[in-house]
Design a protein around this motif. Sequence first.
Motif, PDB file in Angstrom:
ATOM      1  N   VAL A 145      -3.038   7.038  -3.757  1.00  0.00           N
ATOM      2  CA  VAL A 145      -3.881   6.201  -4.617  1.00  0.00           C
ATOM      3  C   VAL A 145      -3.844   6.710  -6.059  1.00  0.00           C
ATOM      4  N   TYR A 146      -3.539   5.768  -6.950  1.00  0.00           N
ATOM      5  CA  TYR A 146      -3.514   6.072  -8.392  1.00  0.00           C
ATOM      6  C   TYR A 146      -4.826   5.631  -9.021  1.00  0.00           C
ATOM      7  N   PRO A 147      -5.191   6.186 -10.173  1.00  0.00           N
ATOM      8  CA  PRO A 147      -4.486   7.207 -10.975  1.00  0.00           C
ATOM      9  C   PRO A 147      -4.583   8.633 -10.453  1.00  0.00           C
ATOM     10  N   THR A 156      -5.419  15.388   0.002  1.00  0.00           N
ATOM     11  CA  THR A 156      -5.176  14.009  -0.404  1.00  0.00           C
ATOM     12  C   THR A 156      -3.720  13.647  -0.147  1.00  0.00           C
ATOM     13  N   SER A 157      -3.506  12.401   0.272  1.00  0.00           N
ATOM     14  CA  SER A 157      -2.151  11.955   0.644  1.00  0.00           C
ATOM     15  C   SER A 157      -1.335  11.579  -0.580  1.00  0.00           C
ATOM     16  N   GLY A 158      -1.995  11.484  -1.750  1.00  0.00           N
ATOM     17  CA  GLY A 158      -1.259  11.138  -2.968  1.00  0.00           C
ATOM     18  C   GLY A 158      -0.792   9.693  -2.975  1.00  0.00           C
ATOM     19  N   HIS A 183       0.631  24.166   3.674  1.00  0.00           N
ATOM     20  CA  HIS A 183       0.176  23.105   4.581  1.00  0.00           C
ATOM     21  C   HIS A 183      -0.572  23.712   5.747  1.00  0.00           C
ATOM     22  N   GLY A 184      -1.705  23.091   6.039  1.00  0.00           N
ATOM     23  CA  GLY A 184      -2.575  23.576   7.120  1.00  0.00           C
ATOM     24  C   GLY A 184      -3.953  22.969   6.951  1.00  0.00           C
ATOM     25  N   LEU A 185      -4.920  23.505   7.686  1.00  0.00           N
ATOM     26  CA  LEU A 185      -6.292  22.973   7.631  1.00  0.00           C
ATOM     27  C   LEU A 185      -6.980  23.472   6.359  1.00  0.00           C
ATOM     28  N   ALA A 186      -7.724  22.596   5.720  1.00  0.00           N
ATOM     29  CA  ALA A 186      -8.427  22.973   4.481  1.00  0.00           C
ATOM     30  C   ALA A 186      -9.376  24.145   4.721  1.00  0.00           C
ATOM     31  N   THR A 237     -22.032   1.293   7.442  1.00  0.00           N
ATOM     32  CA  THR A 237     -21.565   2.112   8.586  1.00  0.00           C
ATOM     33  C   THR A 237     -21.269   3.540   8.118  1.00  0.00           C
ATOM     34  N   ARG A 238     -20.578   3.660   6.992  1.00  0.00           N
ATOM     35  CA  ARG A 238     -20.194   4.993   6.498  1.00  0.00           C
ATOM     36  C   ARG A 238     -21.408   5.754   5.949  1.00  0.00           C
ATOM     37  N   ARG A 239     -22.352   5.033   5.349  1.00  0.00           N
ATOM     38  CA  ARG A 239     -23.564   5.674   4.816  1.00  0.00           C
ATOM     39  C   ARG A 239     -24.403   6.220   5.967  1.00  0.00           C
ATOM     40  N   ASN A 290      -2.719  20.966   1.737  1.00  0.00           N
ATOM     41  CA  ASN A 290      -2.890  19.740   2.514  1.00  0.00           C
ATOM     42  C   ASN A 290      -2.424  19.973   3.950  1.00  0.00           C
ATOM     43  N   LEU A 291      -2.913  19.105   4.868  1.00  0.00           N
ATOM     44  CA  LEU A 291      -2.500  19.293   6.268  1.00  0.00           C
ATOM     45  C   LEU A 291      -0.997  19.110   6.421  1.00  0.00           C
ATOM     46  N   GLU A 292      -0.476  18.160   5.619  1.00  0.00           N
ATOM     47  CA  GLU A 292       0.964  17.849   5.708  1.00  0.00           C
ATOM     48  C   GLU A 292       1.468  17.530   4.305  1.00  0.00           C
ATOM     49  N   ALA A 300     -12.483  15.976   6.359  1.00  0.00           N
ATOM     50  CA  ALA A 300     -12.072  15.617   7.745  1.00  0.00           C
ATOM     51  C   ALA A 300     -12.720  16.552   8.768  1.00  0.00           C
ATOM     52  N   GLU A 301     -12.733  17.858   8.480  1.00  0.00           N
ATOM     53  CA  GLU A 301     -13.278  18.813   9.477  1.00  0.00           C
ATOM     54  C   GLU A 301     -14.803  18.796   9.497  1.00  0.00           C
ATOM     55  N   SER A 302     -15.397  18.008   8.596  1.00  0.00           N
ATOM     56  CA  SER A 302     -16.853  17.801   8.689  1.00  0.00           C
ATOM     57  C   SER A 302     -17.169  16.592   9.548  1.00  0.00           C
ATOM     58  N   VAL A 358      -8.122  -1.226   4.549  1.00  0.00           N
ATOM     59  CA  VAL A 358      -9.145  -0.757   3.603  1.00  0.00           C
ATOM     60  C   VAL A 358      -8.924  -1.375   2.234  1.00  0.00           C
ATOM     61  N   GLU A 359      -7.641  -1.478   1.865  1.00  0.00           N
ATOM     62  CA  GLU A 359      -7.362  -2.064   0.531  1.00  0.00           C
ATOM     63  C   GLU A 359      -7.888  -3.490   0.438  1.00  0.00           C
ATOM     64  N   ASP A 360      -8.074  -4.153   1.600  1.00  0.00           N
ATOM     65  CA  ASP A 360      -8.559  -5.542   1.556  1.00  0.00           C
ATOM     66  C   ASP A 360     -10.084  -5.607   1.577  1.00  0.00           C
TER      67      ASP A 360
HETATM   68  C1  BV8 Z   1      -6.954   1.305 -10.893  1.00  0.00           C
HETATM   69  C2  BV8 Z   1     -13.566   4.228  -2.944  1.00  0.00           C
HETATM   70  C3  BV8 Z   1      -6.569   0.263 -12.934  1.00  0.00           C
HETATM   71  C4  BV8 Z   1     -13.683   3.136  -1.951  1.00  0.00           C
HETATM   72  C5  BV8 Z   1     -11.170   4.343  -3.275  1.00  0.00           C
HETATM   73  C6  BV8 Z   1       1.079  -0.090  -6.775  1.00  0.00           C
HETATM   74  C7  BV8 Z   1       1.535   1.172  -7.132  1.00  0.00           C
HETATM   75  C8  BV8 Z   1       0.691   2.112  -7.683  1.00  0.00           C
HETATM   76  C9  BV8 Z   1      -0.659   1.825  -7.877  1.00  0.00           C
HETATM   77  C10 BV8 Z   1      -1.106   0.591  -7.514  1.00  0.00           C
HETATM   78  C11 BV8 Z   1      -0.261  -0.372  -6.958  1.00  0.00           C
HETATM   79  N1  BV8 Z   1      -1.002  -1.459  -6.699  1.00  0.00           N
HETATM   80  C12 BV8 Z   1      -2.290  -1.225  -7.075  1.00  0.00           C
HETATM   81  C13 BV8 Z   1      -2.363  -0.003  -7.578  1.00  0.00           C
HETATM   82  C14 BV8 Z   1      -3.530   0.652  -8.114  1.00  0.00           C
HETATM   83  C15 BV8 Z   1      -4.430   1.108  -6.972  1.00  0.00           C
HETATM   84  C16 BV8 Z   1      -3.677   1.973  -5.982  1.00  0.00           C
HETATM   85  O1  BV8 Z   1      -3.382   3.117  -6.249  1.00  0.00           O
HETATM   86  N2  BV8 Z   1      -3.356   1.363  -4.813  1.00  0.00           N
HETATM   87  C17 BV8 Z   1      -2.637   2.095  -3.797  1.00  0.00           C
HETATM   88  C18 BV8 Z   1      -3.100   1.623  -2.413  1.00  0.00           C
HETATM   89  C19 BV8 Z   1      -1.143   1.840  -3.985  1.00  0.00           C
HETATM   90  N3  BV8 Z   1      -5.465   1.915  -7.589  1.00  0.00           N
HETATM   91  C20 BV8 Z   1      -6.585   1.328  -8.012  1.00  0.00           C
HETATM   92  O2  BV8 Z   1      -6.834   0.162  -7.862  1.00  0.00           O
HETATM   93  C21 BV8 Z   1      -7.526   2.229  -8.771  1.00  0.00           C
HETATM   94  N4  BV8 Z   1      -7.870   1.588 -10.000  1.00  0.00           N
HETATM   95  O3  BV8 Z   1      -5.784   1.541 -10.782  1.00  0.00           O
HETATM   96  O4  BV8 Z   1      -7.488   0.691 -11.956  1.00  0.00           O
HETATM   97  C22 BV8 Z   1      -7.316  -0.426 -13.975  1.00  0.00           C
HETATM   98  C23 BV8 Z   1      -6.883  -0.302 -15.253  1.00  0.00           C
HETATM   99  C24 BV8 Z   1      -7.575  -0.926 -16.232  1.00  0.00           C
HETATM  100  C25 BV8 Z   1      -8.698  -1.665 -15.919  1.00  0.00           C
HETATM  101  C26 BV8 Z   1      -9.130  -1.775 -14.615  1.00  0.00           C
HETATM  102  C27 BV8 Z   1      -8.440  -1.160 -13.619  1.00  0.00           C
HETATM  103  C28 BV8 Z   1      -8.815   2.456  -8.025  1.00  0.00           C
HETATM  104  C29 BV8 Z   1      -8.543   3.218  -6.774  1.00  0.00           C
HETATM  105  C30 BV8 Z   1      -9.870   3.602  -6.136  1.00  0.00           C
HETATM  106  C31 BV8 Z   1     -10.035   2.857  -4.843  1.00  0.00           C
HETATM  107  N5  BV8 Z   1     -11.213   3.385  -4.152  1.00  0.00           N
HETATM  108  N6  BV8 Z   1     -12.283   4.859  -2.729  1.00  0.00           N
HETATM  109  C32 BV8 Z   1     -13.936   3.685  -0.590  1.00  0.00           C
HETATM  110  O5  BV8 Z   1     -13.849   4.904  -0.380  1.00  0.00           O
HETATM  111  O6  BV8 Z   1     -14.234   2.854   0.281  1.00  0.00           O
HETATM  112  S1  BV8 Z   1      -9.681   4.987  -2.843  1.00  0.00           S
HETATM  113  C33 BV8 Z   1      -9.875   5.664  -1.292  1.00  0.00           C
HETATM  114  O7  BV8 Z   1      -8.604   5.776  -0.710  1.00  0.00           O
HETATM  115  C34 BV8 Z   1     -10.388   7.046  -1.333  1.00  0.00           C
HETATM  116  O8  BV8 Z   1     -11.346   7.260  -2.308  1.00  0.00           O
HETATM  117  C35 BV8 Z   1      -9.166   7.855  -1.568  1.00  0.00           C
HETATM  118  O9  BV8 Z   1      -8.950   8.024  -2.929  1.00  0.00           O
HETATM  119  C36 BV8 Z   1      -8.079   6.980  -1.041  1.00  0.00           C
HETATM  120  C37 BV8 Z   1      -7.516   7.615   0.181  1.00  0.00           C
HETATM  121  O10 BV8 Z   1      -6.828   8.714  -0.310  1.00  0.00           O
HETATM  122  P1  BV8 Z   1      -7.034  10.177   0.273  1.00  0.00           P
HETATM  123  O11 BV8 Z   1      -8.322  10.720  -0.209  1.00  0.00           O
HETATM  124  O12 BV8 Z   1      -5.799  10.881  -0.080  1.00  0.00           O
HETATM  125  O13 BV8 Z   1      -7.181   9.994   1.818  1.00  0.00           O
HETATM  126  P2  BV8 Z   1      -6.013   9.784   2.851  1.00  0.00           P
HETATM  127  O14 BV8 Z   1      -6.633   9.475   4.156  1.00  0.00           O
HETATM  128  O15 BV8 Z   1      -4.998   8.831   2.255  1.00  0.00           O
HETATM  129  O16 BV8 Z   1      -5.285  11.215   2.934  1.00  0.00           O
HETATM  130  C38 BV8 Z   1      -5.981  12.308   3.493  1.00  0.00           C
HETATM  131  C39 BV8 Z   1      -5.049  13.496   3.415  1.00  0.00           C
HETATM  132  O17 BV8 Z   1      -5.743  14.618   3.947  1.00  0.00           O
HETATM  133  C40 BV8 Z   1      -3.790  13.318   4.257  1.00  0.00           C
HETATM  134  O18 BV8 Z   1      -2.675  13.681   3.478  1.00  0.00           O
HETATM  135  C41 BV8 Z   1      -3.975  14.293   5.422  1.00  0.00           C
HETATM  136  O19 BV8 Z   1      -2.754  14.904   5.787  1.00  0.00           O
HETATM  137  C42 BV8 Z   1      -4.903  15.319   4.824  1.00  0.00           C
HETATM  138  N7  BV8 Z   1      -5.778  15.975   5.800  1.00  0.00           N
HETATM  139  C43 BV8 Z   1      -6.338  15.425   6.913  1.00  0.00           C
HETATM  140  N8  BV8 Z   1      -7.088  16.364   7.541  1.00  0.00           N
HETATM  141  C44 BV8 Z   1      -6.998  17.504   6.802  1.00  0.00           C
HETATM  142  C45 BV8 Z   1      -6.166  17.261   5.696  1.00  0.00           C
HETATM  143  N9  BV8 Z   1      -5.870  18.215   4.795  1.00  0.00           N
HETATM  144  C46 BV8 Z   1      -6.401  19.444   4.986  1.00  0.00           C
HETATM  145  N10 BV8 Z   1      -7.212  19.754   6.020  1.00  0.00           N
HETATM  146  C47 BV8 Z   1      -7.525  18.822   6.937  1.00  0.00           C
HETATM  147  N11 BV8 Z   1      -8.337  19.138   7.975  1.00  0.00           N
END
Ligand code: BV8
Length: 229
Positions: free
Chosen positions: A181-183, A177-179, A217-220, A56-58, A202-204, A15-17, A34-36
């Motif tokens: 996305v699984y696994p 990470t917000s925790g 909790h704070g900035l990375a 766009t992201r690249r 984590n920030l929060e 984020a800070e980059s 995003v999920e869609d």
């Molecule tokens: C799978 C690539 C199985 C794409 C990504 C219901 C319940 C549980 C699970 C599921 C469910 N329904 C479906 C699922 C499974 C699903 C899932 O978890 N869904 C979620 C939405 C519920 N998972 C999957 O589908 C995964 N695959 O399960 O496969 C399987 C088994 C057998 C055979 C086949 C399949 C695949 C998941 C991967 C998806 N792809 N990324 C892309 O990037 O475009 S996920 C994508 O979102 C990112 O990669 C990342 O992982 C995720 C976002 O998470 P974060 O990284 O945590 O980012 P976020 O913005 O959420 O949080 C940022 C955090 O940083 C915040 O907390 C913030 O406070 C903090 N922060 C901000 N600034 C700072 C900071 N911290 C410190 N300093 C700062 N400055």
Amino acid sequence: MAENIVILTGAGISAESGIKTFRASDGLWENHRVEDVATPEAFFRNPLMVQQFYNTRREQLLSAAIKPNAAHQALARLETAWPGQVLLITQNIDNLHERAGSRNLIHMHGELLKGRCQTSGGLLEIDHDLTPALPCPLCGKPGCLRPHVVWFGEMPLQMETIYQALARCDLFISIGTSGNVYPAAGFVEEANRHGAHTIELNLEPSQRLTAFAEHRHGLATDLVPHYVD
Ligand code: BV8
């Protein structure tokens, strides 16, 4: 100091980059959830929209403005200080960890700067827009080349290696990470199960806060160098 350290990073470490996190944009991109967009179904239904999402992201990632920050650099120093004892698992598809110098690195959700031939599974570096009309350099078929990114519903990469590392680590640190996305969000349980000490930086508070033995909790860029150096 711990013998085996496993670190998990998420969008918050970049984020800070200047790379937006998923939450910062309320999980939206141009009003799409995003999920869609990040799904095989979306790519099949509307390849142009999905390719544009990654183009766009690249473009942003390749711009001069985006550089590794102090948190990425601190993790690279940790790996140098403890050769062979640190594994960095990132959910991020940017290349900031490798640009900071991290080498023992797993991109469990793939890499934005790589494309994958859907015919052969072959990978290649890409630094340009992908479009449905573009012939794949590996098989020649137009529109075959997809981003080498793990979409929702697809299996993350190198999961066996990851679970083996979690089984033998004695320190697990989750950063930015917000925790949601699984696994990945379940790795802390694996580490706990095998007796590791677990820390959330984590920030929060994340969705998995209560699973961690310790949290700050704070900035990375403040927290990570403090913990690592
Ligand atoms: C799978 C690539 C199985 C794409 C990504 C219901 C319940 C549980 C699970 C599921 C469910 N329904 C479906 C699922 C499974 C699903 C899932 O978890 N869904 C979620 C939405 C519920 N998972 C999957 O589908 C995964 N695959 O399960 O496969 C399987 C088994 C057998 C055979 C086949 C399949 C695949 C998941 C991967 C998806 N792809 N990324 C892309 O990037 O475009 S996920 C994508 O979102 C990112 O990669 C990342 O992982 C995720 C976002 O998470 P974060 O990284 O945590 O980012 P976020 O913005 O959420 O949080 C940022 C955090 O940083 C915040 O907390 C913030 O406070 C903090 N922060 C901000 N600034 C700072 C900071 N911290 C410190 N300093 C700062 N400055």
